[in-house]
Design a protein around this motif. Sequence first.
Motif, mmCIF file in Angstrom:
data_model
loop_
_atom_site.group_PDB
_atom_site.id
_atom_site.type_symbol
_atom_site.label_atom_id
_atom_site.label_comp_id
_atom_site.label_asym_id
_atom_site.label_seq_id
_atom_site.Cartn_x
_atom_site.Cartn_y
_atom_site.Cartn_z
ATOM 1 N N ARG A 1 3.853 1.491 -1.172
ATOM 2 C CA ARG A 1 4.534 1.602 -2.463
ATOM 3 C C ARG A 1 3.664 2.324 -3.485
ATOM 4 N NH1 ARG A 1 5.981 -3.263 -2.821
ATOM 5 N NH2 ARG A 1 4.308 -4.105 -4.114
ATOM 6 N N ARG A 2 2.379 2.013 -3.473
ATOM 7 C CA ARG A 2 1.484 2.672 -4.421
ATOM 8 C C ARG A 2 1.425 4.174 -4.150
ATOM 9 N NH1 ARG A 2 -4.299 0.002 -5.178
ATOM 10 N NH2 ARG A 2 -2.881 -1.667 -5.840
ATOM 11 N N GLN A 3 1.414 4.557 -2.893
ATOM 12 C CA GLN A 3 1.400 5.978 -2.547
ATOM 13 C C GLN A 3 2.700 6.661 -2.955
ATOM 14 O OE1 GLN A 3 0.614 6.015 1.647
ATOM 15 N NE2 GLN A 3 -1.489 5.236 1.439
ATOM 16 N N ASN B 1 2.609 1.968 -11.932
ATOM 17 C CA ASN B 1 2.770 1.289 -10.656
ATOM 18 C C ASN B 1 1.910 1.885 -9.562
ATOM 19 O OD1 ASN B 1 4.951 -0.895 -10.816
ATOM 20 N ND2 ASN B 1 5.914 0.802 -11.904
ATOM 21 N N ALA B 2 1.434 3.107 -9.764
ATOM 22 C CA ALA B 2 0.487 3.690 -8.819
ATOM 23 C C ALA B 2 -0.926 3.202 -9.093
ATOM 24 C CB ALA B 2 0.540 5.215 -8.902
ATOM 25 N N ASN B 3 -1.075 2.379 -10.126
ATOM 26 C CA ASN B 3 -2.378 1.822 -10.512
ATOM 27 C C ASN B 3 -3.352 2.929 -10.901
ATOM 28 O OD1 ASN B 3 -3.810 -0.523 -11.032
ATOM 29 N ND2 ASN B 3 -4.905 -0.447 -9.087
ATOM 30 N N ARG B 4 -2.832 3.960 -11.533
ATOM 31 C CA ARG B 4 -3.649 5.093 -11.958
ATOM 32 C C ARG B 4 -3.748 5.055 -13.484
ATOM 33 N NH1 ARG B 4 -3.790 9.024 -7.800
ATOM 34 N NH2 ARG B 4 -4.984 10.315 -9.243
ATOM 35 N N ASN C 1 0.830 -1.213 0.000
ATOM 36 C CA ASN C 1 0.000 0.000 0.000
ATOM 37 C C ASN C 1 0.860 1.256 0.000
ATOM 38 O OD1 ASN C 1 -2.386 -1.474 -0.017
ATOM 39 N ND2 ASN C 1 -2.447 -1.593 2.227
ATOM 40 N N HIS D 1 4.684 5.739 -5.417
ATOM 41 C CA HIS D 1 4.641 5.887 -6.872
ATOM 42 C C HIS D 1 3.757 7.059 -7.283
ATOM 43 C CE1 HIS D 1 7.006 2.566 -8.402
ATOM 44 N NE2 HIS D 1 6.393 1.698 -7.598
ATOM 45 N N GLU D 2 2.639 7.211 -6.594
ATOM 46 C CA GLU D 2 1.727 8.294 -6.947
ATOM 47 C C GLU D 2 2.372 9.660 -6.707
ATOM 48 O OE1 GLU D 2 -2.704 9.908 -5.674
ATOM 49 O OE2 GLU D 2 -2.196 7.777 -5.424
#
Length: 1843
Positions: free
Chosen positions: A797-799, A859-862, A795, A801-802
Amino acid sequence: MGCGASANSSEPPPPGVEEEGTEISVGPKPKISFKQSAKLIGKLQTLRTKRRRKSSTATFALNVNVITKVKEKLRNIRQRFKAPPTPLILGDIDAEVTSSAKIVRVFTSSTFKDSVEERNILIEEAYPELKSFCQARGYDFQVVDMRWGVRDEASDDHSTTDLCLKEIDLCQKLSTGPNFVSFVSHRYGAPQLPRHIEADEFEKMINNIGEEGSDGKDLLTRWYRRDENIVPVTYILSPISRQIPDILGKNGEEPTKGAKQRWLSEKSDMLEMLQDLAQKYLTPSECEKYTVSVTEKETAVGMIDVPAPGKHCLWFRRNITDIEDQPPSEFLERYMECKGPDTKWKAARESLRKLKDEKMSQVLPPQNLFTYDIKWTETGVDKNNPDHWRYLNTLTSDLVTRMKEMILEGITNQPRASRDVMLVECSQHLSFARKRCDIFFGREEILDNVRDFFSNKSRRLLVIHGKSGSGKASIAAMTVKHARSWMSSKGAAIVVRFLGTTATSSTILSLLQSVVKQVKLIYRQNPTVSQNPKSLVKEFENCLKLAKAERPLVVILDSLNQLDTENSGHKLEWLTRVIQTLPHVKIVFTTLDEDPNGTLSRLQDKYPGSENYINILELPVKDTEGIVQQYLNQRNRKLTAAQMAYFLSYMKSCSIPLYLKLSFDEACKWHSYTPSDETVLQPTISESIKHLFSNLERKHGEIFVFKALGYLTTARHGLSESELEDVLSCDDVVLNDIYQYWTPPVRRLPPLLFVRLKMDIDEYLVERGVDGSRVLYWYHSQFLSVARDRYCEANTRRQLHESLAEYFSGKWADKKEKVYFGKNGEEHRADRLVKSQPIILGDTYNLRKINNLPYHWANANRAQELKRECLINFTFLQAKLNATSIGNILNDYQLAMSIFPDDQAIHLVAKVMQLSQAGLRADPQQLPTQLLDRCGDEQKVEIVNLLKDCVGVPGYTLLADKQLLTKADEQIPAVFTHDSTITAMDITVNGRILVTCDETHTIKFWSLREKSFIKGFTDIVKDISNVHFVSNDHFVLVEHNKKSLLTTLDADGQIHGQIEVDFYCTLGGPGRSLLLTAKGYMFKVFDAEKLTFLREKKSPRSTPLGYDLTANEHKAVIGLGGRTKVKFSVIDLKTMVFTQQKELPIRSMRRNENNDDNDDNVSSMHLTPSGRYLVVTIEGDSGFIVYKMPLLKELYRIPGNQDDSRWDFHFGATGHSLYFLSLAEFSLYQIQTLDVRTGDLNTVHYTTASRVRTHRGNVMVTGGFDGVVKMWDLAGLKINNQSAVEEKGFRIENLRQLHDSRYAISLSSLEKKGLQLLQVYDIAEKKVVRQAFVGKEDTLIECCLDHHAVMETKDKNIRKLKMVNLDTMTVTFVFQGRLNNRISGVHVLHDRNEVLALSQGRRSLKTYDLNNGKTKAILKPPEDIDWAQFTQMICYSDNIVVASMTSTGIVVFDLVTSSMKCIYTSELEISDEDATAGSWTRISKGAKFIAIRCERKLPALLKESGLEMTAYLIHIWDIENWKYNGYIFEEPMHYEIMSRLDEKAEFFSDFLFLDDLRIATIFDQHKGEILIWDSNKNECLERLSSSITPDADLFTNDVSPYLLVYNLANLEIWEKSNLKCLASMTTDYDVHFSELAKDGLSVLGCKEVPVEIIHWTLQKGGNPVYDMSKKPILFEGVRNDLKLNLSVDDDGDSVASDIDFDIDDSSDDDKDTDVDEENLDEVDDLFNRSSNTPLTDDAKLKAMRTVSGRNVNENRVLHLTDDDKEEKLYNFQNKVLSEEAFKETSTAVKQKGDSNSVDDGNDKKQTMENEKDGKRKLRQSSSSPVPSLETYDYGDASDTSDF
């Protein structure tokens, strides 16, 4: 290189070679430029790598002789080439290195409290502007402000002063231009307590403290502790928190006021006491550490004690004019010392005066000293005060202006070594090696093994491998240091790269380019390096071959596992087996034992043999203590005996160097007084790293460390310091923690925080070059692994990346305020002053954004942001293509598709990119064209918006009005790519794996299930023609082209077997495990894996078996073909018993015209997997016969066509469908299937692919000439190009545009009907508006105004010209006379309203009136050109005609002055044959020059040898001055010729005039290069980089501003004025007849299947440069049922009325003349009766040809000599004889020789009268000179009385 790049004609000297000015001294000889020398040597070097071609013994001897002389010439040039490579280029580890950082890094110095307003406004206003200024020039701008925003705990360990001085030193080393700015004003600043005091000095002072000072002594000894672990023994000032724990607060609370006051009080007491003691007992220099302020220390280090401070230092001096008049106060103390004892503040003021007046003012030039006078206010410097506000603004402006000037001066004045990319690269790696060597100890056994490798001349390659942290890089560094001594060669050159430590050593493309360039410089070669990955691999291999005995080469590549995935470098396909066989070359690699890329296993597969590998094991125990002691000595430290014993005990359990280093760094924190329970080591590397991170979190703050190291770890390849500072400044979690007790004026991260953190982990970070920036990243993979686990949980990591994506997107840049919330939840906004992120920075691309943004959004899944800003954003895609490569783009899509597998838009655009690789690789500017053509019908909103952006691009695009590219639709679920033509492919039985091969000897494996690349190999085997999975798909069998050779490979590319065969073979047995052959009487079986012989069987009854062969798992069928029958033999593979031998008829179903049986033979045989059916193909008509097994009963016969061609046969997985490729038409193929059960033949698909494989009826894979492998979904596949079936045999043979209109005229052949189709095509409406059938030999010459066209007809060997009304498809009129039977040579001169043609006999030219078709003039060559014929009109302008003549040269006619001149072949030193090469002559626009491409001898390259060479070059003839201007040629071309001694040097594949002064050429040895020449001086003006290969053509016209460069699949449009490539297009289908339209602003061409006329429009900003639809409509409606009769029988009396009497005798040319001697008298008698002049033998011979029934050309020169009279010899060519009269003469001769003929005396008499009349008129005209250009006004065409 992409379209539009041009080579600079003035290049700087090559890097790495010492210069002498701009030239090289060559002793007593004249100087030659470096560029010329490097180019010459580069050309000569091609001889060393050129393969020796097959030639005769004599030719080979000549070749050897020439090459020997050229080598001698090369040696001579090298001797003249005095400048040696620099020590850096040669890899000398002791060479002076240079900084490569593109950074402006400035340290700001002040007493802080008095400069708060100045610092704040500079942070807000000045620094952002300077950041943008530097960014635009490719530089990073950093400000080091060590006091702004620093909390109390940041100075807990008293290290701030040391850090400041280290940062000043770093700024001085790295910064370009300014590096130090002072704001010293009225405050001197306080001295600081020394952190370290040597024991002797401390004890000297403290031992002199009396009893009265015992309290002070106790205070000092409590704070200062004696540490015997420091050498020399030193007293250390304790951290504040150790003595006063509350100073840092508790549980997040604010520190207590009492703790702060206590520290300040005790600090003041200690400092005052030390100052008094120092003044009493120490020397003045020793006293300075206690009395000099920190500000003065900074100023001394940064400004006073440095060389040339005027180039790097600035002082902004604020002078408050009335400050000394103010009463002392606490507030005034901030600005000036005024409180306390008078002696104290007066001493401070005096020190300040000396600093400013006696030091700073003396070293700075006036332009670097800025003084500002202001008045005091009660609030000090107040921005609300107007005067003070003006001061602050002026300060800001002055600082920005002066720093910009200094930055530009710094950039301009950088030493060459720091500007030279090659020298900088070498410096960085040698510097890295030097640092590693400085801390190296032990490892004698490993070094001995490496030494043995270097001393053994037979060993070429060494791989050093070990665990992460085992010391591989250190071994590599020591190898750099000692390689020369180990080789006993002082002249050895060393090329070293520590991969991943620099930008160019992180990706395979840049790595190879860098290495190749350095090697070329070492051996003094032209340092030009290829940009193409495949070419670069070969170039890498070739440059290694330059090594020689006197200068051997060492190549050291450390950490191969660090290679980036770009261009698949990590797969090591760029390494070939050849490199380990090269003499004088030593190659050393290092890599990890285990890494995700499997680097070590790949190396072991390529280079087997344990002797090539050294495994670095753990450190020997004997080395451990020595290494620790060395480390301690270097840091001036030691351990107590107990501590050392404890330390060494841990080393026994893990003696890897990294663990030792981590443990040592921890032990260095131990003091001699540290309790044993605090001297603790961790048991493993991982635990040691975790412990280090824990300490960092306690020291610097948990949240700050978590986020800082989290961002660093999450980043793609690291972050620069300024990037990390910016990202943290946008993270409010971090800022809220830092600023929980203080609200800063600017919401940013204080710079000191990361500086302190970096200092503690600096040795575990590597500063590497990435995307043109210096970034920080983890050096060891263990750190990366632990950091990921600790700071980058899923979790989090996603932040991370964002946040990084938001930063690189520029979301919070350019004064955008970011929201944050205060302590009480109130909302605030603040500008974080982060760097802006435009796509383009000045004249370069923002590579940091381009390469990082898609990675982090994905990688931020955006998905939406990823698509909107990157992958479906035209601006971003175009920029990334321009800045990087299509490979990088595809990597982005591959990542996105793995994360968003169901996103159709991403998959669609990814497919477009895959299909468009060839075009985008050639020219990235094709992106809008490729997108529009491949997905123009897509309805998805995202794609529609993308296509709108494509249409509106500001630059030029080239768009076709028809589909020329494969659509990226759902029928193609996957696309795989090679770099060249696909030569072979196969699919495993289970359908999971695909193997493909290409022309560059590359084999690749793909997963069809995952639709992804698996692995690949290059150059393991050569010349691959076919490939098969064998032995249950565990191995691959490769067939070769040039040899009858078979090779088997395993999945790792290892060769398992090889066999050379000279007979046909096939695969069979279980899992295709057997290789079967049949030759003569023997049937043999081999193991398909090892290709070893297993068994054989002789044919029964000694019957030959034949060569055609097919098999399945159980049996094989052998066929022996004959003319009408074939013998089949069937053998059981298990028992080796022949079970059937039978002879059957195979007569083809369609006979050829002669009913010839010779073509009836077996072409191929195919046994179904089940063995139930046998399919035989027949050569005679490519038909099929299907037999039922085992009785070989014929089931079906499927007829074929004699012209059909079929190949690539294979059965689908069901076993009853035989798939194959067949030629549909020209470059289009059809994939067909034959159902063996029913005999049904079906077409599956039309394609341009040349290879096909299928599996299980629903998957088909095709591969083509473009290197693209497409996977098709057969279930949903619709048969494309349906019209191809109907239009087979229909193609456009001629295409013309109706003069400057919207219409094109095409003439197409219909092979089946034996006719042609004439069509009028409306380009704007894209439809045919008129059409009619014409004869198969009719020709479209040219279109005229309005509705007409000139056409040439041919019937019964008679050629005529006719004017055709295209609207009605009727003949308007017939041109007078006939054309030559062989060469028409017809051109329309539009400006003159004339038609130009060759005369019938090709001895003259003639012009027609375009309005009525009547002959206007006969253009004759000079009198002295006898018996010559024009071969053709080779070029023309509207007033000048250039024609070639046999046996003479080139004739130039001036139509305006009615004059003519001849260029004789002797004047050009060329052959007659070359003079007639019409397609190779051009005339300039203003008719000033003629360019002729022909062969000539070159001046001897080696005068002493007298060797002469010939080459096809371009010769220039000056028409105005009528002189030979010489030929286009450059000295280096000599060596191109000599590199191809056994073939003719063509050099120029095409050329044309751009204008009167410039010629454009395509030089066939310079692929992708167009050369522009000065036609007057014959000098090369410019070299243009083109993406089109040398087989391209050039086209332009007089009205066009453009130059068209094209071949079958590529077009480029260049602007002629500035030689800039405007647009290009690479198509999937071949396009023919491409040329600029009459308007000169668009392009016309045609596609063959389906037949379509293509119109390209050049668009700019979404608007066409030329709109064809605005042209008027000339053809109303559509009429496609018209009939056009072009029969020559309707020409009436046009021949008789023509003045062209040069009768065509071309039919005689190829026939032998056998004349009977007895007939000569007959002819003599006949002609003597019509002339008083006896006939010569030539004339008699001509007449005898007539007797033989052959055509006679009256215009042929007949010499009639009268010996009895005084008449001079005259040429019978100037006689005018009636054609009919001569026919009568011929008839009379025939009749006399025929005893059965009837003598018609009256006709003969009339014939003689006509001839006499003609001779009489000729004699009457012979008294006047014959004009060289004769014009006849013939009056009424029907009046023939004169003839």
